[in-house]
Motif scaffolding. Structure first.
Motif, PDB file in Angstrom:
ATOM      1  N   LYS A  62      -2.701   0.650   3.351  1.00 20.98           N
ATOM      2  CA  LYS A  62      -2.148  -0.209   2.301  1.00 20.98           C
ATOM      3  C   LYS A  62      -1.686  -1.504   2.930  1.00 20.98           C
ATOM      4  O   LYS A  62      -0.990  -1.498   3.942  1.00 20.98           O
ATOM      5  CB  LYS A  62      -0.964   0.470   1.615  1.00 20.98           C
ATOM      6  N   GLU A  66       2.650 -11.233   1.173  1.00 28.36           N
ATOM      7  CA  GLU A  66       3.532 -12.170   0.484  1.00 28.36           C
ATOM      8  C   GLU A  66       2.751 -13.469   0.370  1.00 28.36           C
ATOM      9  O   GLU A  66       2.273 -14.009   1.367  1.00 28.36           O
ATOM     10  CB  GLU A  66       4.810 -12.369   1.300  1.00 28.36           C
ATOM     11  N   ASP A  83      -1.162  -7.054  -3.712  1.00 27.56           N
ATOM     12  CA  ASP A  83      -1.436  -5.736  -3.136  1.00 27.56           C
ATOM     13  C   ASP A  83      -2.946  -5.572  -2.984  1.00 27.56           C
ATOM     14  O   ASP A  83      -3.656  -5.383  -3.969  1.00 27.56           O
ATOM     15  CB  ASP A  83      -0.845  -4.653  -4.028  1.00 27.56           C
ATOM     16  N   HIS A 116       3.844  -8.190   3.778  1.00 23.72           N
ATOM     17  CA  HIS A 116       5.067  -7.559   3.274  1.00 23.72           C
ATOM     18  C   HIS A 116       5.025  -6.060   3.590  1.00 23.72           C
ATOM     19  O   HIS A 116       6.030  -5.463   3.958  1.00 23.72           O
ATOM     20  CB  HIS A 116       5.179  -7.792   1.769  1.00 23.72           C
ATOM     21  N   THR A 117       3.833  -5.474   3.444  1.00 20.28           N
ATOM     22  CA  THR A 117       3.596  -4.064   3.752  1.00 20.28           C
ATOM     23  C   THR A 117       2.292  -3.965   4.525  1.00 20.28           C
ATOM     24  O   THR A 117       1.302  -4.584   4.145  1.00 20.28           O
ATOM     25  CB  THR A 117       3.466  -3.231   2.451  1.00 20.28           C
ATOM     26  N   CYS A 118       2.311  -3.191   5.600  1.00 24.94           N
ATOM     27  CA  CYS A 118       1.088  -2.940   6.372  1.00 24.94           C
ATOM     28  C   CYS A 118       1.146  -1.506   6.876  1.00 24.94           C
ATOM     29  O   CYS A 118       1.814  -1.213   7.863  1.00 24.94           O
ATOM     30  CB  CYS A 118       0.963  -3.914   7.539  1.00 24.94           C
ATOM     31  N   GLU A 119       0.468  -0.622   6.153  1.00 25.41           N
ATOM     32  CA  GLU A 119       0.422   0.783   6.541  1.00 25.41           C
ATOM     33  C   GLU A 119      -0.925   1.054   7.207  1.00 25.41           C
ATOM     34  O   GLU A 119      -1.940   1.160   6.533  1.00 25.41           O
ATOM     35  CB  GLU A 119       0.627   1.677   5.321  1.00 25.41           C
TER      36      GLU A 119
END
Length: 144
Positions: A62, A66, A83, A116-119
Motif C-alpha cells: 500500500k 501526500e 491512495d 504518507h503511507t508506504c507498506e
C-alpha cells in the motif's frame, strides 16, 4: 456502439503504448515511477489519471502519497492524499482520482510531497520515495 468500441480500442492502444514505454524504461531500477497520463474535466471537478509502476523486486502492499495541487496562479489549491493501493513489481497500474471543485485547466502543478503511507515489508525503508521518478503527458507539471 461502434464509436464506443473505437474509443475503447484507442484507450487500450494509448495505455499499451504508455505501458510499453514504462516497461522499456530500464533506468527505472529500484524506484517507483508516477506519470500523470491524462486529465479530464468532469461535473464540478477534474479527474487525474496516473500510470504508476513499481521498479522494485517486491510488491508494495500500500502506498499513499501526500499530494499538493497548485492553481494556475501558482498558489496552493489543496493538500490531499492519493491512495495508489497495491503496486506489484514490474507491472504498471492505472489509478484515477477525482478532484472536486477545480477545473483541469485551472491546475498548473501537482507536487508529490512524500509518502504518507508506504507498506512494503520486503523492501527497505523509503522504498516508495527514494529515487521517485515523476513524469507527465499533460500540460500540468509534476514535481516532487
Amino acid at each position: 456502439m461502434k464509436t464506443t468500441r473505437l474509443a475503447a480500442v484507442a484507450i487500450i492502444a494509448n495505455l499499451a503504448f504508455a505501458t510499453g514505454t514504462l516497461a522499456q524504461d530500464k533506468e527505472l531500477g529500484e524506484a517507483v515511477t508516477i506519470e500523470l497520463n491524462a486529465v479530464k474535466s468532469n461535473e464540478g471537478g477534474c479527474t487525474l489519471t496516473f500510470l504508476v509502476a513499481n521498479g522494485h523486486a517486491s510488491q508494495i502492499e500500500k502506498v499513499v502519497y501526500e499530494t499538493v495541487l497548485f492553481d494556475s496562479a501558482g498558489q496552493v489549491d489543496r493538500l490531499t492524499l492519493f491512495d495508489f493501493g497495491t503496486l506489484p513489481p514490474g507491472r504498471p497500474r492505472v489509478r484515477q482520482f477525482s478532484v472536486p471543485g477545480i477545473a483541469c485547466d485551472a491546475l498548473s502543478q501537482v507536487l508529490i510531497n512524500g509518502a504518507h503511507t508506504c507498506e512494503a515489508p520486503d523492501l527497505t525503508d523509503g522504498a516508495c520515495e527514494t529515487g521517485l521518478i515523476l513524469k507527465t503527458r499533460t500540460k500540468i507539471e509534476v514535481t516532487g
